[in-house]
Design a protein around this motif. Structure first.
Motif, short mmCIF file in Angstrom:
data_model
loop_
_atom_site.label_atom_id
_atom_site.label_comp_id
_atom_site.label_asym_id
_atom_site.label_seq_id
_atom_site.Cartn_x
_atom_site.Cartn_y
_atom_site.Cartn_z
N GLY A 203 0.80 -1.21 0.00
CA GLY A 203 0.00 0.00 0.00
C GLY A 203 0.84 1.26 0.00
N THR A 209 2.45 -1.73 -5.37
CA THR A 209 1.14 -1.34 -4.87
C THR A 209 0.12 -1.25 -6.00
OG1 THR A 209 1.96 -0.20 -2.90
CG2 THR A 209 -0.14 0.55 -3.80
N TRP A 213 -2.90 -4.12 -6.69
CA TRP A 213 -4.28 -3.61 -6.60
C TRP A 213 -5.03 -3.77 -7.92
CZ3 TRP A 213 -6.48 0.30 -9.48
CH2 TRP A 213 -7.79 0.64 -9.11
N TYR A 249 -10.35 -1.88 -0.82
CA TYR A 249 -9.16 -1.68 0.02
C TYR A 249 -9.50 -0.82 1.25
CZ TYR A 249 -5.04 -3.56 -2.46
OH TYR A 249 -4.06 -4.37 -2.98
N THR A 263 -0.07 1.05 4.41
CA THR A 263 0.29 2.23 3.63
C THR A 263 1.79 2.47 3.60
OG1 THR A 263 -0.02 3.66 5.55
CG2 THR A 263 -1.91 3.37 4.08
N ILE A 407 -3.96 5.59 -3.66
CA ILE A 407 -4.19 4.57 -2.65
C ILE A 407 -3.71 5.05 -1.28
CG2 ILE A 407 -3.44 2.27 -1.87
CD1 ILE A 407 -3.57 1.37 -4.78
N LEU A 411 -6.36 5.45 1.84
CA LEU A 411 -6.21 4.59 3.02
C LEU A 411 -5.82 5.38 4.26
CD1 LEU A 411 -4.52 1.36 1.60
CD2 LEU A 411 -6.94 1.95 1.81
#
Length: 435
Positions: A203, A209, A213, A249, A263, A407, A411
């Motif tokens: 993440g 990442t 995803w 997510y 993350t 992302i 997040l």
């Protein structure tokens, strides 16, 4: 004398038989920039990565030296002049394409699978149909066959290995493989109840990442770009599918099924470390990590870990990202093209996969080599049917970079999914206009 040394002497002897001087030292048959006798009358140039013949891993390098020695001793009138590519894939592939367009490229070269479409569209690749049967081409996994052929059915490259992403789980915590997003979230929450940190995935700010995803976006049929390479991920149905995948997510983190620390994860090694420490029961990782876990975990712990396909929004809708490298011919010399194709067949396609544990790109090769007998390879082969490669278009790096930012912002709560998507799209469209 070693077995390899004896074979090299044999190659020198064979070379002498066709009139090549015998004064060459045997150990010079394979050098940092050449395979074969320096005075061989025929030359093929080959640009390759530094991960096999010139690998820093002694076992890998020795195995490839064996394969290349056998290959060249059967062709003593040929030498292969090797050019080692740099580790900067983007810059290296751009340089290779520029050289090929100018007619200064090598006869044969490794091309990253995500860049292959650029070389195809530039019309710099030489068809190699004469060296593979239709049955062999048809046996390639669908995403591979589509990538290496053109509309006329010409075979423009051979995708010699691939990789993919799968779901790893500790069966002591998650006995049954989750089949859907809902089941994955429930299983992850169950591991949290057992004192673990839930499902782990990339993440942080890096390509892994985005690539991992994208499986959730692609599982819905989402498209990043259209047939002309224009970014369309924020338009129409693609926008809805994009937001659905991002919200999946977000729900994992918001519900506690995934820890906030995802993350900051920018390395697959983090998952191995968590498995070794016993802090997680689920993670989305690469197929190559199975062997790493085998070598890291105690036998009884490793026996509890299994792999399965990445869950999708429904049982019948799933995808997995696939990478890997291709080899293509760029020469007008039919003999050089033939040697390139024979090198691919005899060294890279099959044997090298078994040596390095790299996933073959055709179903038949899983049956051919004992190295792929493990049950995990059945899972990998089945998952590859749903494999999807990154689009080989100039704008992809910019798309990936902005998805990484998106992302992280979603997040961490810095932006809503809609706000983050709009910002990402604006940045990508502006970059596309500059191309």
């Amino acid at each position: 004398m070693t077995h390899r040394f004896l074979r090299i002497l044999g190659a020198v002897g064979a070379a002498c038989a066709v009139g090549i001087p015998s004064s060459l030292a045997a150990q010079d048959l394979i050098t940092r920039d050449r395979v074969g006798l320096p005075d061989a009358p025929n030359t093929m140039t080959f640009r390759l990565t530094a991960y096999d013949l010139y690998s820093s891993d002694d076992a890998t390098r020795t195995a490839f030296e064996e394969l290349f020695a056998e290959f060249i001793e059967a062709r003593p009138d040929w030498k292969i002049e090797t050019q080692i590519a740099t580790d900067n894939i983007g810059q290296e592939q751009a340089r290779l394409l520029e050289q090929a367009r100018a007619g200064r490229g090598p006869d044969c070269a490794m091309i990253d699978s995500s860049q292959l479409a650029l070389f195809k569209s530039a019309d710099v690749l030489t068809p190699m149909n004469a060296h593979w049967s239709e049955a062999e081409i048809d046996d390639l996994f669908p995403f591979v066959r589509e990538a290496v052929t053109n509309e006329d059915g010409d075979l423009l490259a051979w995708w010699w290995f691939t990789d993919l992403r799968v779901l790893y789980r500790d069966t002591r915590l998650v006995p049954d493989a989750p089949q859907t997003w809902e089941e994955l979230q429930a299983a992850s929450l169950a591991t949290v109840d057992a004192g673990k940190e839930g499902v782990l995935f990339n993440g942080g700010r890096w390509e892994g990442t985005t690539f991992d995803w994208l499986a959730h976006f692609w599982a819905q049929g989402g498209q990043l770009v259209d047939d002309e390479g224009r970014p369309v991920f924020a338009e129409g149905e693609n926008r809805e599918k994009f937001l659905t995948a991002i919200n999946f997510y977000k729900d994992l983190v918001d519900s506690g099924a995934a820890p906030p620390r995802v993350t900051s994860i920018v390395n697959y090694d983090d998952f191995n470390a968590a498995a070794a420490a016993g802090t997680t029961g689920l993670f989305i990782g690469g197929n190559w990590q199975y062997g790493q876990l085998r070598g890291t975990l105690p036998v009884e712990d490793f026996a509890a870990w299994e792999v399965s396909a990445i869950p999708g929004p429904s049982v019948d809708a799933r995808a997995t990202g696939t990478g890997g490298w291709t080899i293509a011919a760029m020469s007008d010399d039919e003999d050089a093209v033939r040697i390139c194709a024979e090198m691919i067949r005899e060294i890279y396609s099959g044997q090298s996969n078994a040596i390095q544990g790299l996933l073959p790109t055709s179903a038949a090769q899983y049956e051919r080599f004992d190295a792929f007998d493990g049950p995990e390879y059945d899972v990998f082969a089945q998952a590859l049917v749903d494999g999807q490669a990154r689009p080989g278009v100039p704008i992809y790096p910019e798309i990936s970079n902005n998805i990484q930012i998106l992302i992280g912002d979603v997040l961490s709560g810095a932006a809503t999914p809609e706000e983050a998507l709009d910002a990402a799209n604006a940045a990508v469209q502006a970059a596309y206009e500059r191309l």
